[in-house]
Design a protein around this motif. Structure first.
Motif, PDB file in Angstrom:
ATOM      1  N   UNK A  60       0.841  -1.174  -0.169  1.00 22.65           N
ATOM      2  CA  UNK A  60       0.079  -0.100  -0.005  1.00 22.65           C
ATOM      3  C   UNK A  60       0.766   1.312  -0.049  1.00 22.65           C
ATOM      4  N   UNK A  61       0.332   2.504  -0.298  1.00 23.81           N
ATOM      5  CA  UNK A  61       0.953   3.679  -0.200  1.00 23.81           C
ATOM      6  C   UNK A  61       0.107   4.654   0.418  1.00 23.81           C
ATOM      7  N   UNK A  62       0.659   5.228   1.628  1.00 18.89           N
ATOM      8  CA  UNK A  62      -0.210   6.182   2.143  1.00 18.89           C
ATOM      9  C   UNK A  62       0.406   7.269   2.342  1.00 18.89           C
ATOM     10  N   UNK A  63      -0.389   8.419   2.536  1.00 21.38           N
ATOM     11  CA  UNK A  63       0.407   9.906   3.167  1.00 21.38           C
ATOM     12  C   UNK A  63       0.172  10.199   4.497  1.00 21.38           C
ATOM     13  N   UNK A  64       1.077  10.830   4.794  1.00 18.75           N
ATOM     14  CA  UNK A  64       1.115  10.901   6.217  1.00 18.75           C
ATOM     15  C   UNK A  64       1.325  12.410   6.499  1.00 18.75           C
ATOM     16  N   UNK A  65       0.548  13.095   7.363  1.00 17.46           N
ATOM     17  CA  UNK A  65       0.877  14.649   7.561  1.00 17.46           C
ATOM     18  C   UNK A  65       1.343  14.620   8.980  1.00 17.46           C
TER      19      UNK A  65
ATOM     20  N   UNK B 190      -6.743   3.700  10.693  1.00 11.75           N
ATOM     21  CA  UNK B 190      -5.546   3.356   9.893  1.00 11.75           C
ATOM     22  C   UNK B 190      -4.363   3.779  10.556  1.00 11.75           C
ATOM     23  N   UNK B 201      -0.941  12.058  10.861  1.00 13.93           N
ATOM     24  CA  UNK B 201      -2.389  11.963  10.568  1.00 13.93           C
ATOM     25  C   UNK B 201      -2.102  11.056   9.174  1.00 13.93           C
ATOM     26  N   UNK B 202      -2.877   9.795   9.173  1.00  6.79           N
ATOM     27  CA  UNK B 202      -2.712   8.705   7.767  1.00  6.79           C
ATOM     28  C   UNK B 202      -3.632   8.788   7.229  1.00  6.79           C
ATOM     29  N   UNK B 203      -3.381   8.878   5.685  1.00  8.92           N
ATOM     30  CA  UNK B 203      -4.519   8.678   4.810  1.00  8.92           C
ATOM     31  C   UNK B 203      -4.127   7.841   3.685  1.00  8.92           C
ATOM     32  N   UNK B 204      -4.829   7.295   2.654  1.00  9.77           N
ATOM     33  CA  UNK B 204      -4.575   6.439   1.686  1.00  9.77           C
ATOM     34  C   UNK B 204      -3.986   7.512   0.404  1.00  9.77           C
ATOM     35  N   UNK B 205      -2.690   7.155   0.103  1.00 11.72           N
ATOM     36  CA  UNK B 205      -2.354   7.873  -1.190  1.00 11.72           C
ATOM     37  C   UNK B 205      -2.879   6.945  -2.440  1.00 11.72           C
ATOM     38  N   UNK B 206      -2.543   5.688  -2.596  1.00 11.90           N
ATOM     39  CA  UNK B 206      -2.893   4.987  -3.427  1.00 11.90           C
ATOM     40  C   UNK B 206      -3.178   3.456  -3.088  1.00 11.90           C
ATOM     41  N   UNK B 286      -7.178  -0.600   5.950  1.00  6.34           N
ATOM     42  CA  UNK B 286      -5.971  -0.315   5.080  1.00  6.34           C
ATOM     43  C   UNK B 286      -6.361   0.152   3.693  1.00  6.34           C
ATOM     44  N   UNK B 287      -7.716   0.043   3.517  1.00  4.87           N
ATOM     45  CA  UNK B 287      -8.226   0.555   2.172  1.00  4.87           C
ATOM     46  C   UNK B 287      -8.773   1.901   2.360  1.00  4.87           C
TER      47      UNK B 287
ATOM     48  N   UNK C 796      -2.551  13.389  -9.990  1.00  2.73           N
ATOM     49  CA  UNK C 796      -2.473  14.059  -8.495  1.00  2.73           C
ATOM     50  C   UNK C 796      -2.514  15.541  -8.553  1.00  2.73           C
TER      51      UNK C 796
END
Ligand SMILES: Nc1nc2c(c(=O)[nH]1)N[C@H]1C(S)=C(S)[C@@H](COP(=O)(O)OP(=O)(O)OC[C@H]3O[C@@H](n4cnc5c(=O)[nH]c(N)nc54)[C@H](O)[C@@H]3O)O[C@H]1N2
Ligand SMILES: Nc1nc2c(c(=O)[nH]1)N[C@H]1C(S)=C(S)[C@@H](COP(=O)(O)OP(=O)(O)OC[C@H]3O[C@@H](n4cnc5c(=O)[nH]c(N)nc54)[C@H](O)[C@@H]3O)O[C@H]1N2
Ligand code: SF4
Ligand code: SF4
Ligand code: SF4
Ligand code: SF4
Ligand code: SF4
Ligand SMILES: [Mo]
Lengths: 243, 290, 927
Positions: A60-65, B190, B201-206, B286-287, C796
């Motif tokens: 997976x690929x997550x973006x984290x702030x 998440x 703060x985690x969010x889904x990128x792909x 996870x999704x 994006x």
């Protein structure tokens, strides 16, 4: 045999280094390739509008702030964690799901599996996928058919995903041995469990990304001299007098 | 969770079936000759039909018998044993009713208990799963057993069937009330699923794959949840309020119970659909979905 | 109960065959496992120098590629209108006769009317040799639209380049800075290297508008505004100069910093001052007198002024000390706070000068001076298309090399190291050859490095000699040609008409062309008398790509497991800094279709056309097939395609007679060969006598070629002089101003040409593409595994644009550039430069291509940015339209793209959507 061994001789598993994983997906297809040739991991509608197949490892690929500083992208491989208290094992009605007492690897005995899917429900980590073509449950085997394989040269007796990882972000070893590479990495880099509250006691550990985007207190460069005052000639003099 | 028809049909039919068998076994509903044949037939029929439906859910039924092996740890295995045991234990009782052999009623009690235990094991299959917080709660078996008894009662034409339904109203409301808070109580995000809450703060990128997969189909079912509130009301109406009304206004004749039972069963189906559709598996995190 | 007995030692395969991967140009070694003669499993070859056992996602999916339903099955001849895809299968003899019937008349009358261009060809030294024998000047590979800025700037400055031609000293570097790298050709080596740095906890810095992949794991990220790296780099140089943090000894010994720049007005002004023997010279600090640049013991004076002529060092220092280069002056344009620029400069200086290292290894330089050890400055850099795919890319790449040079980090321990056959100065490279004569071969190789206007590929009348206008005033240093201008120029008949377009593995009807929709028209346009404007197109592909539908004759190639290939030092080898290396592919399986290896087909064509080098004395084919060529072709005496196992006995390296057993020897050796650089030659290669001798012995040059790094580029100054009106060969007036600017002999920054227009007309946003690590251009989508990982792409958007346009998940955006508009799905990305949008490259596919279903996500939601990118810049005031390329090299300026964005809400599919191309192979079903 769905009773979990009280403790296992070895505790084999993986360490995944999130500071190093570039998200290249190599471990995903290496896993697919290794496991496809043997038991087979089917794909449905492979060239169609809605392809879908069985994979034992997905990245997976997550973006984290962060609270302060710029946003980050963190790649996150996800496969079976070979939990010590594996709920996927105890729920299995047939005993197809089991945890090896020798090394703690959690496996599915496909010959005994009825494909009820309960183990996949029980796994919080999405580590089990039902193979649509075969109607039996598939999961990461920790490459049990590689790590002890007499037909492989010693150096290749490691999981396919570990062998292929170009950045070396995946490590395989025995967590029961405090001196092993995985135990040391976990200790040195603060390896952690996923969703510990769910009481699965995962064997695999994840290494957190190192702190990024350091604040620049670094002492900045002091000018050689006041060029405005001395002019270029002055600078050149001072400069070359350094040789 | 994906509301697979097979599983819904299974749990509703077998629930009602074992409920009816329980009452018959306990002797609360007693008949001889043809009516007995009908009742026992209905009880066995529903229970077995349910079990068959369950078999359809299996990817690989060939190994079916192995499902009896793991009763020590597996509720599914226990269910298999309980179901078969119930059916066997009650067989002589049923036979005696049909042929009016007058076997003492006590012979039916173990079977009756076992019948309800079977329903309980079914419920525990779901209730035991930590990864689905909404299910992981005592109200789950309460709802299943409640439905079994109620269904059995109305099928068995018991005058007190209405009271069971009345009882189910608070039970369901409680189940939903608690259920709605379960995921948050489990406190999984998440952030904890990835452990990246340590960073921010985690969010889904792909998504891992752009293509679909088993997890998304089976455990990350988000379709139709928006209708949940409406469906809950419908479930209450059909499973309880309407049948209660029927049973209070209409004279207690078999046909009336029959209609009430049908209506109740529809309610049970709606409730059971919601039971799955509303249940959120932590893997959804996870999704980026719940 | 006890667990089932399971066999933990299953037999893996009947046989392992070691060859070379071809899922991209990295060329890793693979162990191919076979069961009952069928490929069953692929893993990396641990002994292989490139990948050392690892494989990427593509390589490990090779098995899905070689069994893909998209594989072409037999030669095809077009029967319907071009682009309609109506083809008939024909025999190879028919196919080759047809090709010959088209080509032979051209060779006898006007060879230039055959344009032979190859895509990411791994046999360029062979295809180029063939084109030379045919006699057409119109040959090039993909380099022109790829990264020639990087290659050329490197050669002209340090005699070697980034790409895969050099590498950081992964073992020793303490600080690694990447500019504009997503994946690079050197895919696995870079990943392996990053892994080593991470294991050591060394620092990695990424300069990139987008923070994914390598940049995602960087310890520090500089989210620069596209096209402004030159500004940033020159500002870093400014900071280092102001602080006096430059390696003076290195500059004095190994660069042209101490050479004198001619100050006399006239045609010599700005050229390097030469002595009576027309040799450059320095002023010796010991005597204050002129001394030979390569004299033993000479201590060149960087500050010398000689008869009014000043050193390169002074010109350089003076320019970059100017306040225009101060961080405060560039911060806003770069999108990076001045403080962070200062901090980066400080970090570079700290590691280079306070943390320097030393290897205890004696060596002797070309001057004869002995050095007791090899000191090193452990700062290393890498850069790729983020720098080069802009119209200021050449100068920006030069600036980066200058930064490396003043820090003294090239070819030193801990720094950036070149891989043999590099270092190789401009003078050791050929110049372009381009004079076509009926029935005659070309007098030399097509591509090369021009030293001055006299080497431009111009005819007597001053018009371009090449169809792509390479080596002209529009782009003098176009060392790789301009493949992106081929079809537009051929269509426009400018500079002249051609007859036959011969393409090899380049998907020009889709992801490889700028302005794809327009190119599709060009390929199908007819002139007044109903003939196609581009009369004939011959194409070799292995799969049912988009381009196949637009060819008249298709020569189906084998897959990489079914043929011989040669990865040669005459071309793009697989060397490492410590060893020269080359490798082969060989048929590990037999084709199950009527296909032939393209190189073998070329040799056959060559024989049928009577091309001398391909015909034996008795008129029979000189080479039976490509394998025969690989073993027996002699390029220069003793030098052939492979350096290993040469000579009758197979024991000679680099130089030696052909060896009939050579390929077998390579196979026994795992498919590759390495010639190891001796330890005393490992660093300081351009100046290291031991290396120079080794390089001659190993056949890279005929005599030692020591040289000085070119801070001041004399070839560039020569073009500037011409632009100023000096010299016999003069540029057209409309190009003078631009040449004066672009050909500056010292690195400069100017805004990318795309930007100049864009601003005015309101295209505020930069739009980019990135390579996905798990896809190779267009060819990953036919792979059953890879397409599940990445079957659609999104545009994006940074947080600012996402919010300003109130986008929600599921929305589409209308993206408009000066060249047109597309409608595409969007997604939000926070770790992104706030003026930049981007997507993955080449995921979008044409419906029904690649044996995929017409409803495949790649063809419905997937999209290309190419439709927005024009191969020409908008019309200038003078009515002229320049190519959208770098003015120095002609490199395609893909990343100059500027757009405007509107939210159009949810949509069923992307636009433009083209009608399906009729299938040349059936749709794939089961795998
Ligand atoms: N997996 C895979 N590997 C490949 C390929 C592939 O298709 N797939 N293609 C091969 C080919 S042909 C090539 S040419 C190479 C290309 O190798 P790369 O150059 O690494 O590939 P790109 O994706 O073009 O990289 C461009 C990078 O530069 C960044 N960038 C764009 N503009 C700027 C800028 O102005 N400044 C800075 N600092 N960064 C900028 C982009 O965000 C992107 O990260 O990859 C080769 N390797
Ligand atoms: N928007 C945008 N466009 C770009 C780029 C970008 O960054 N952004 N990058 C540009 C760059 S750097 C490059 S190099 C080009 C790459 O563009 P191309 O060089 O065209 O790369 P591919 O798309 O892989 O097309 C190669 C063709 O070769 C065929 N092929 C594959 N294997 C074989 C084989 O064994 N034999 C034969 N005969 N054919 C084979 C494939 O089927 C495919 O049709 O794309 C360019 N296009
Ligand atoms: S192979 Fe390694 S780097 Fe690549 S995705 Fe897997 S873990 Fe990450
Ligand atoms: S990760 Fe899931 S499948 Fe693996 S052991 Fe733990 S619970 Fe079982
Ligand atoms: S699917 Fe197979 S392994 Fe999983 S619980 Fe059911 S029987 Fe056991
Ligand atoms: S250990 Fe083996 S099975 Fe498990 S993810 Fe890695 S490759 Fe796949
Ligand atoms: S990088 Fe991957 S695709 Fe390219 S050659 Fe190596 S393994 Fe093959
Ligand atoms: Mo490229």
């Amino acid at each position: 045999m769905t009773q979990l061994p009280t403790q296992t001789a070895k505790r084999l598993g993986l360490v995944v280094d999130l500071d190093t994983c570039v998200g290249c997906q190599a471990c995903v297809t290496a896993c697919k390739g290794w496991n496809d040739q043997g038991s087979g991991l089917s794909d449905q509608d492979p060239y169609g509008a809605d392809p879908s197949g069985t994979f034992l490892n997905r990245v997976h690929s997550y973006q984290v702030q962060p609270v302060e500083g710029t946003a980050q992208i963190i790649n996150f491989p996800r496969s079976c964690l070979h939990c010590e208290d594996a709920p996927c094992v105890t729920v299995c009605p047939t005993g197809a799901s089991y945890k090896r007492h020798q090394d703690g690897i959690v496996l599915v005995n496909e010959d005994a599996c009825i494909g009820c899917g309960l183990c996949a429900w029980a796994c919080p980590y999405g580590a089990r996928e039902m193979d649509v073509a075969q109607g039996v449950m598939k999961k990461c085997t920790l490459c049990v058919d590689r790590i002890y394989n007499e037909n492989l040269p010693e150096e290749d007796r490691e999981p396919a995903c570990v062998r292929t990882c170009p950045t070396g972000a995946r490590h395989f070893g025995d967590f029961a041995d405090p001196g092993s590479n995985v135990s040391r990495l976990t200790a040195d880099r603060g390896g952690y469990d996923l969703m510990p509250d769910l009481k699965t006691r995962p064997t695999n550990k994840y290494l957190p990304p190192r702190k990024k985007d350091r604040r620049h207190e670094a002492s900045l460069l002091a000018p050689l001299l006041d060029i405005k005052a001395t002019g270029f000639a002055g600078w050149l003099d001072k400069m070359l007098s350094k040789i | 969770m994906h509301p697979a028809p097979s599983v819904i049909i299974f749990s509703v039919l077998s629930g009602m079936g074992f409920g009816l068998l329980a009452l018959m076994g306990a002797g609360l509903a007693h008949a001889t000759g043809w009516p007995a044949f009908l009742w026992w037939g209905l009880g066995y029929g529903l229970a077995i039909a349910g079990l068959l439906a369950a078999a359809f859910h299996l990817g690989n039924p060939r190994n079916g018998l192995k499902a009896f092996s793991q009763w020590r740890t597996s509720w599914l295995s226990r269910e298999a044993w309980a179901a078969v045991a119930t059916l066997l234990l009650l067989a002589p009782v049923a036979l005696s009713d049909l042929l009016d052999l007058g076997l003492p009623r006590q012979f039916g009690w173990p079977g009756a208990v076992l019948a309800l235990f079977t329903v309980f094991t079914t419920a525990m299959i779901y209730a035991q799963i930590r990864a689905v917080p909404r299910w992981h709660h005592p109200t789950t078996p309460l709802v299943f057993v409640g439905f079994a008894v109620t269904g059995g009662a109305v099928l068995a034409g018991q005058d007190w069937a209405g009271w069971c339904m009345a009882f189910m109203v608070p039970v369901l409301l409680l189940y939903w009330r608690i259920g709605d808070g379960q995921f948050d109580r489990a406190a999984q995000t998440l952030g904890t699923a990835t452990g990246l809450d340590r960073v921010g703060q985690v969010g889904v990128f792909e998504q891992a794959h752009t293509a679909s997969n088993y997890l998304l189909r089976e455990m990350i079912f988000v379709v139709g949840r928006k209708h949940a509130q409406r469906l809950r009301i419908i479930a209450l109406l059909l499973a309880a309020l309407l049948p209660i009304l029927i049973l209070t206004v209409a004279p207690h004749r078999p046909i009336v119970f029959g209609i009430a039972a049908m209506v109740h069963m529809c309610g049970a189906f709606v409730q059971r659909w919601l039971f799955f559709a509303e249940a959120e598996h932590v893997v959804g995190l996870y999704y980026g979905q719940r | 109960m006890n667990a089932p007995i399971l066999n933990t030692s299953p037999v893996i395969s009947d046989e392992v065959r070691k060859t070379t991967c071809y899922m991209c140009a990295c060329r890793c070694g693979i162990n191919v496992h076979l069961r009952e003669g069928r490929v069953s499993y692929i893993e990396g070859n641990r002994d292989h120098p490139v990948n050392k056992g690892v494989l990427c996602a593509k390589g490990a999916s090779g098995i899905m590629q070689i069994h893909a339903p998209s594989r072409l099955r037999a030669p095809l001849r077009r029967v319907g209108p071009r682009g309609s895809g109506a083809f008939e299968e024909i025999s190879w003899d028919e196919a080759l006769d047809l090709a010959v019937s088209w080509m032979k008349p051209l060779r006898e009358t006007a060879p230039e009317k055959l344009a032979f261009f190859t895509g990411r060809d791994q046999s360029q030294s062979f295809t180029g040799w063939w084109a030379q024998a045919f006699g057409t000047p119109n040959y090039a590979a993909h380099g022109g639209f790829c990264s020639v800025n990087m290659a050329a700037a490197g050669i002209y400055t340090i005699g070697g380049a980034f790409w895969e031609f050099g590498a950081p000293d992964w073992e020793r570097t303490k600080l690694f800075v990447m500019f504009g790298v997503a994946e690079d050709h050197d895919s696995n080596p870079i990943k392996i290297g990053l892994g080593k740095l991470k294991a050591r906890g060394a620092r990695v810095i990424g300069v990139n508008p987008v923070r994914t992949g390598y940049n995602a794991i960087a310890d520090d990220w500089y989210g620069i505004t596209p096209g402004t790296d030159g500004l940033l780099i020159l500002s870093l140089i400014h900071c280092l100069l102001v602080a006096g943090k430059v390696d003076l000894t290195y500059l004095a010994q190994f660069t042209n910093a101490p050479l004198l720049v001619n100050a006399a007005e006239g045609p010599e002004k700005g050229l390097i001052l030469k002595n009576a023997e027309s040799q450059p010279f320095v002023i010796d600090r010991r005597t204050g007198q002129p001394a030979p640049w390569d004299g033993k013991g000479v201590e060149p004076d960087l500050g010398a002024v000689y008869q009014g002529h000043r050193t390169v060092f002074q010109h350089m220092a003076e320019r970059y000390l100017s306040p225009d280069h101060a961080p405060e002056a560039v911060a806003a344009r770069c999108g990076i706070p001045a403080a962070r620029i200062h901090a980066l400069a400080a970090e570079l200086a700290d590691v280079a000068f306070n943390q320097s290292i030393e290897i205890q290894q004696e060596w002797t330089d070309f001057r004869g001076n002995h050095h007791a050890s090899m000191p090193g400055r452990p700062v290393s850099f890498h850069a790729m298309r983020g720098i080069s795919a802009h119209s200021n890319g050449f100068q920006t790449a030069r600036a980066l090399h200058l930064l490396q040079i003043i820090l003294g980090t090239v070819e030193v321990p801990g720094g950036f190291r070149l891989k043999p056959p590099y270092p190789k100065p401009v003078d050791a490279h050929p110049t372009p050859h381009f004079t076509a004569a009926p029935g005659k071969p070309l007098s030399g190789p097509h591509l090369g490095y021009v030293r001055g206007p006299e080497q431009l590929a111009l005819k007597e009348d001053g018009t371009p000699a090449r169809i792509d206008k390479a080596f002209t005033w529009e782009n003098p240093f176009s060392a790789h040609g301009l493949m992106h201008m081929l079809i537009p120029n051929a269509h426009a008949g400018d500079p002249y008409r051609i007859d036959t377009l011969f393409l090899y593995m380049a998907n020009m009807a889709w992801n490889s062309s700028m302005n794809t929709s327009r190119v599709l028209q060009m390929l199908t346009d007819k002139d007044e008398d109903g003939e196609y404007v581009i009369p004939r197109i011959i194409y070799s592909d292995a799969y049912a790509s988009e381009m196949v539908a637009y060819a008249d004759l298709i020569l189906p190639d084998t897959t990489y497991m079914e043929r011989h290939d040669c990865i040669s030092l005459l071309d793009r080898p697989i060397s490492e800094p410590d060893a020269a290396g080359d490798s082969i592919r060989w048929p590990v399986t037999e084709p199950d279709r009527d296909v032939r290896a393209f190189q073998t087909v070329l040799l056959d064509l060559g024989h049928r056309l009577g091309l001398a080098p391909m015909v034996a004395a008795d008129g029979s084919p000189r080479y039976k097939d490509y394998a025969d060529y690989i073993q027996n072709h002699i390029r220069r005496p003793g030098v052939g395609p492979l350096i290993g196992f040469r000579g009758a006995a197979g024991d000679e390296q680099g130089r030696g007679d052909a060896n009939p057993d050579q390929i077998a020897a390579y196979i026994r050796n795992g498919g590759f060969y390495q010639a190891h650089v001796p330890p005393e030659a490992a660093f300081y290669k351009p100046w290291n006598a031991a290396y120079q001798d080794w390089a001659v012995k190993t056949s890279f040059y005929e005599s030692p070629q020591p040289y000085l790094f070119s801070i001041w580029s004399e070839p560039m100054r020569k073009f500037q002089l011409a632009a100023e009106g000096h010299g016999p060969i003069q540029p057209p007036t409309h190009l003078r101003a631009r040449l004066k600017q672009a050909m500056d002999p010292l690195p400069i920054w100017y805004p990318p040409y795309g930007d100049l227009e864009a601003k005015g007309w309101g295209y505020p946003v930069h739009a980019l593409t990135q390579r996905p690590m798990d896809m190779y251009h267009s060819w990953g989508s036919q792979n059953a595994w890879l397409r599940q990982i990445r079957g659609k792409n999104y545009l994006y958007l940074p947080t600012r644009l996402w919010q300003e346009n109130a986008f929600k998940a599921g929305d589409y955006a209308r993206v408009i550039s000066p060249n047109g508009g597309i409608t595409v799905p969007v997604a939000h990305m926070a770790a992104l430069n706030e003026n930049t949008v981007w997507t993955w490259n080449a995921i979008g596919k044409r419906k029904a291509a690649w044996a995929l279903a017409e409803g495949a996500a790649e063809a419905t939601e997937g999209f290309l940015l190419n439709h927005l990118i024009s191969e020409l810049l908008p019309e200038k005031s003078d009515g002229l339209r320049y190519s959208n390329s770098d003015p120095v090299t002609g490199q395609a300026a893909w990343f100059d793209l500027r757009v405007r964005i509107e939210n159009v809400g949810p949509k069923p599919q992307s636009e433009p959507s083209f009608p399906p191309i009729p299938r040349v192979v059936p749709k794939g079903t089961a795998r």
